[in-house]
Design a protein around this motif. Sequence first.
Motif, mmCIF file in Angstrom:
data_model
loop_
_atom_site.group_PDB
_atom_site.id
_atom_site.type_symbol
_atom_site.label_atom_id
_atom_site.label_comp_id
_atom_site.label_asym_id
_atom_site.label_seq_id
_atom_site.Cartn_x
_atom_site.Cartn_y
_atom_site.Cartn_z
ATOM 1 N N VAL A 30 0.858 -1.181 0.000
ATOM 2 C CA VAL A 30 0.000 0.000 0.000
ATOM 3 C C VAL A 30 0.892 1.229 0.000
ATOM 4 N N PHE A 31 0.608 2.166 -0.913
ATOM 5 C CA PHE A 31 1.367 3.404 -1.013
ATOM 6 C C PHE A 31 0.409 4.573 -0.840
ATOM 7 N N GLU A 32 0.773 5.523 -0.028
ATOM 8 C CA GLU A 32 -0.064 6.705 0.161
ATOM 9 C C GLU A 32 0.383 7.846 -0.740
ATOM 10 N N GLY A 33 1.581 7.776 -1.259
ATOM 11 C CA GLY A 33 2.100 8.825 -2.133
ATOM 12 C C GLY A 33 2.001 8.419 -3.594
ATOM 13 N N SER A 34 2.739 9.122 -4.416
ATOM 14 C CA SER A 34 2.741 8.870 -5.848
ATOM 15 C C SER A 34 3.451 7.558 -6.174
ATOM 16 N N VAL A 35 2.926 6.844 -7.126
ATOM 17 C CA VAL A 35 3.567 5.638 -7.645
ATOM 18 C C VAL A 35 3.831 5.813 -9.146
ATOM 19 N N LYS A 36 4.148 7.036 -9.509
ATOM 20 C CA LYS A 36 4.422 7.359 -10.905
ATOM 21 C C LYS A 36 5.563 6.482 -11.424
ATOM 22 N N GLY A 37 5.365 5.892 -12.566
ATOM 23 C CA GLY A 37 6.374 5.037 -13.171
ATOM 24 C C GLY A 37 6.223 3.563 -12.825
ATOM 25 N N LEU A 38 5.312 3.227 -11.922
ATOM 26 C CA LEU A 38 5.084 1.830 -11.565
ATOM 27 C C LEU A 38 4.222 1.186 -12.638
ATOM 28 N N ASN A 39 4.682 0.096 -13.203
ATOM 29 C CA ASN A 39 3.960 -0.595 -14.272
ATOM 30 C C ASN A 39 3.943 -2.094 -13.993
ATOM 31 N N VAL A 40 2.943 -2.781 -14.546
ATOM 32 C CA VAL A 40 2.909 -4.237 -14.475
ATOM 33 C C VAL A 40 4.129 -4.758 -15.220
ATOM 34 N N GLY A 41 4.850 -5.643 -14.589
ATOM 35 C CA GLY A 41 6.070 -6.189 -15.169
ATOM 36 C C GLY A 41 7.333 -5.513 -14.667
ATOM 37 N N SER A 42 7.191 -4.383 -13.949
ATOM 38 C CA SER A 42 8.366 -3.702 -13.401
ATOM 39 C C SER A 42 9.045 -4.603 -12.373
ATOM 40 N N PRO A 43 10.374 -4.600 -12.332
ATOM 41 C CA PRO A 43 11.064 -5.447 -11.352
ATOM 42 C C PRO A 43 10.892 -4.911 -9.933
ATOM 43 N N VAL A 44 10.830 -5.814 -8.973
ATOM 44 C CA VAL A 44 10.809 -5.458 -7.557
ATOM 45 C C VAL A 44 12.206 -5.745 -7.029
ATOM 46 N N VAL A 45 12.904 -4.679 -6.608
ATOM 47 C CA VAL A 45 14.292 -4.797 -6.169
ATOM 48 C C VAL A 45 14.387 -4.333 -4.721
ATOM 49 N N PHE A 46 15.026 -5.132 -3.882
ATOM 50 C CA PHE A 46 15.250 -4.777 -2.487
ATOM 51 C C PHE A 46 16.737 -4.901 -2.194
ATOM 52 N N ARG A 47 17.361 -3.785 -1.845
ATOM 53 C CA ARG A 47 18.794 -3.733 -1.550
ATOM 54 C C ARG A 47 19.632 -4.328 -2.673
ATOM 55 N N GLY A 48 19.227 -4.041 -3.897
ATOM 56 C CA GLY A 48 19.992 -4.472 -5.060
ATOM 57 C C GLY A 48 19.708 -5.880 -5.544
#
Length: 68
Positions: A30-48
């Motif tokens: 859940v995001f309360e701010g902008s998620v501009k640029g988030l698209n289906v298929g975008s990679p999810v990266v955590f600490r590289g």
Amino acid sequence: MVGAIALLVVAIGVLGSGKLFKLSVPYVMVFEGSVKGLNVGSPVVFRGVKLGSVSGIHMRFNFATKPS
């Protein structure tokens, strides 16, 4: 003979995709701010480290807490 060939084609498709042996755990974020640029298929990266990809984007709006 035709049945054996059909079974072989299906087996290659299922086992060759690699999805059979992958662990898939869905998460909801859940995001309360902008998620501009988030698209289906975008990679999810955590600490590289790539953990997965975005599989869907849905929006819910709470009219009770909306700003005036």
